[in-house]
Scaffold this motif. Structure first.
Motif, PDB file in Angstrom:
ATOM      1  N   VAL A 188     -26.712  -5.291   9.946  1.00 20.87           N
ATOM      2  CA  VAL A 188     -26.393  -5.803   8.952  1.00 20.87           C
ATOM      3  C   VAL A 188     -25.594  -7.126   9.432  1.00 20.87           C
ATOM      4  O   VAL A 188     -24.718  -7.080   9.993  1.00 20.87           O
ATOM      5  N   GLY A 189     -25.995  -8.325   8.849  1.00 19.65           N
ATOM      6  CA  GLY A 189     -25.145  -9.681   8.872  1.00 19.65           C
ATOM      7  C   GLY A 189     -23.927  -9.955   8.114  1.00 19.65           C
ATOM      8  O   GLY A 189     -23.693  -8.858   7.676  1.00 19.65           O
ATOM      9  N   VAL A 190     -23.534 -11.086   8.211  1.00 22.79           N
ATOM     10  CA  VAL A 190     -22.248 -11.394   7.565  1.00 22.79           C
ATOM     11  C   VAL A 190     -22.791 -11.890   6.261  1.00 22.79           C
ATOM     12  O   VAL A 190     -23.962 -12.519   6.162  1.00 22.79           O
ATOM     13  N   PRO A 191     -21.864 -11.771   5.332  1.00 22.84           N
ATOM     14  CA  PRO A 191     -22.368 -11.826   3.724  1.00 22.84           C
ATOM     15  C   PRO A 191     -22.371 -13.698   3.723  1.00 22.84           C
ATOM     16  O   PRO A 191     -21.570 -14.269   4.185  1.00 22.84           O
ATOM     17  N   ARG A 192     -23.440 -14.093   3.056  1.00 22.51           N
ATOM     18  CA  ARG A 192     -23.477 -15.472   2.583  1.00 22.51           C
ATOM     19  C   ARG A 192     -23.921 -15.920   1.316  1.00 22.51           C
ATOM     20  O   ARG A 192     -24.422 -14.831   0.624  1.00 22.51           O
ATOM     21  N   THR A 202     -23.386 -14.988  -5.988  1.00 21.87           N
ATOM     22  CA  THR A 202     -24.117 -13.938  -5.499  1.00 21.87           C
ATOM     23  C   THR A 202     -23.863 -13.881  -4.031  1.00 21.87           C
ATOM     24  O   THR A 202     -24.216 -15.029  -3.375  1.00 21.87           O
ATOM     25  N   MET A 203     -23.755 -13.080  -3.533  1.00 19.08           N
ATOM     26  CA  MET A 203     -23.450 -12.816  -1.943  1.00 19.08           C
ATOM     27  C   MET A 203     -24.621 -11.975  -1.574  1.00 19.08           C
ATOM     28  O   MET A 203     -25.070 -11.065  -2.101  1.00 19.08           O
ATOM     29  N   LEU A 204     -25.354 -12.306  -0.338  1.00 20.38           N
ATOM     30  CA  LEU A 204     -26.443 -11.651   0.225  1.00 20.38           C
ATOM     31  C   LEU A 204     -26.377 -11.221   1.824  1.00 20.38           C
ATOM     32  O   LEU A 204     -25.401 -12.260   2.235  1.00 20.38           O
ATOM     33  N   VAL A 205     -26.745 -10.393   2.232  1.00 15.25           N
ATOM     34  CA  VAL A 205     -26.580 -10.145   4.051  1.00 15.25           C
ATOM     35  C   VAL A 205     -28.032  -9.946   4.285  1.00 15.25           C
ATOM     36  O   VAL A 205     -28.963  -9.431   3.742  1.00 15.25           O
ATOM     37  N   GLN A 206     -28.239 -10.669   5.671  1.00 16.25           N
ATOM     38  CA  GLN A 206     -29.700 -10.344   6.289  1.00 16.25           C
ATOM     39  C   GLN A 206     -29.461  -9.106   7.073  1.00 16.25           C
ATOM     40  O   GLN A 206     -28.608  -8.785   7.798  1.00 16.25           O
ATOM     41  N   VAL A 207     -30.361  -8.179   6.945  1.00 16.76           N
ATOM     42  CA  VAL A 207     -30.591  -6.961   7.554  1.00 16.76           C
ATOM     43  C   VAL A 207     -31.896  -6.696   8.354  1.00 16.76           C
ATOM     44  O   VAL A 207     -32.920  -7.394   7.885  1.00 16.76           O
ATOM     45  N   ASP A 208     -31.737  -5.979   9.271  1.00 15.77           N
ATOM     46  CA  ASP A 208     -32.906  -5.707  10.062  1.00 15.77           C
ATOM     47  C   ASP A 208     -33.211  -4.458   9.501  1.00 15.77           C
ATOM     48  O   ASP A 208     -32.404  -3.231   9.832  1.00 15.77           O
TER      49      ASP A 208
END
Length: 64
Positions: free
Chosen positions: A47-51, A2-8
């Motif tokens: 949107v950040g990079v997928p982690r 599972t991948m997630l991105v950090q968003v503001d």
């Protein structure tokens, strides 16, 4: 994996940073189902990079 991105996110005068699925992009409007008010619409402003979700959870537990 599972991948997630950090968003503001911004809604009126409120700002929020959180982790979401990587299918969002800047300019999208989203709602957060598991929040205190799931009807609030949030504008995605960064949107950040997928982690890997596993990497994120290890970081929360100070297990990096």
């Amino acid at each position: 994996m599972t991948m997630l991105v950090q968003v503001d996110l911004r809604s009126d005068n409120r700002l929020l940073t959180c982790w979401v699925e990587p299918k969002v992009k800047v300019g999208d409007q989203i709602t957060l189902k598991n929040s205190g008010d799931p009807t609030v619409r949030w504008d995605v402003v960064r949107v950040g990079v997928p982690r890997s979700a596993g990497d994120i959870k290890r970081g929360w537990n100070n297990n990096i």
